[in-house]
Motif scaffolding. Structure first.
Motif: not given
Length: 245
Positions: A153-171
């Protein structure tokens, strides 16, 4: 004029004097063994490196040290399928801003299925924050995008571990737009990735994890950029070499 609250997480320090043995996991990992402290960018910090270099281990420890479920989700995501995370968080000191973020989330590709299952298992599933639809009734990529576009939602601390694992190049390119929107909404992100697309986000701090430790680098000097560029520029010759022809 108010002070900038970011970075919410300014720095982490490994309390080496408390470590009993650097021969035991996870302290035997070269990047952890050589870690003293690590400073974070106010907007986006990337962790890059080979498999097994310690990126996910450190990101997981940061999540736990910040009170976020190490399997993923936010501070209210209380499930635990199995305690597989290390105790590294017990040895990490976090140096924070004077102001706390209003939102937290750990998006972890490895255990995102467990987060989706937990959300569906609630007596009254709170799926509105995920777009109002069960994550299990979407493709892996759709559920990831639903999370980062609706839950964060914003104003946040966000950690992401390999988010690309599920995403196509366009995504992945779409994800850059979402990341930038979150940054403009006063958010800080720390992302472990292998994606040369995500790494192109401008002005980010990039840390390379290797056998000698953790070092700051630039986008063009990452292996991800160099190898991908070289392969695409000479893909016919490269595939012949790789196939032994």
């Amino acid at each position: 004029m108010s002070l900038n609250p970011k970075p919410y997480l300014q720095e982490i320090v490994l309390m080496q004097d408390k470590v009993v043995s650097f021969d035991e996991f996870p302290f035997c990992i070269p990047t952890i063994k050589n870690l003293t402290s690590l400073e974070f960018h106010p907007d986006v910090t990337f962790f890059v490196g080979e498999n097994g270099s310690g990126k996910s281990t450190l990101l997981e420890a940061i999540a736990a040290a910040m009170g976020i479920n190490p399997e993923g989700g936010n501070k209210n995501t209380t499930f635990a399928t199995n305690r597989t995370h290390s105790e590294l968080d017990d040895y990490i000191k976090t140096i924070k801003s004077y102001k706390k973020p209003k939102d937290y989330y750990f998006l972890r590709a490895e255990s995102f299925y467990n987060v989706a299952t937990y959300m569906d298992s609630l007596v009254s599933p709170t799926l509105q924050g995920y777009g109002g639809r069960s994550l299990h009734k979407q493709s892996h990529g759709e559920s990831f995008m639903a999370t980062i576009t609706n839950k964060l939602r914003g104003n946040g601390l966000y950690l992401m571990d390999e988010p690309e694992a599920a995403l196509s190049p366009t995504r992945q390119m779409s994800a850059i737009s979402v990341i930038h929107k979150l940054v403009k909404d006063n958010s800080q992100l720390i992302i472990a990735t292998h994606s040369p697309i995500l790494l192109a986000y401008p002005r980010a701090k990039i840390y390379r994890f290797d056998q000698s430790g953790i070092h700051e680098t630039t986008y063009e000097k990452t292996e991800h950029f160099e190898v991908t560029k070289d392969f695409l520029n000479r893909y016919e010759m490269m595939t012949k070499i790789l196939m032994g022809e």
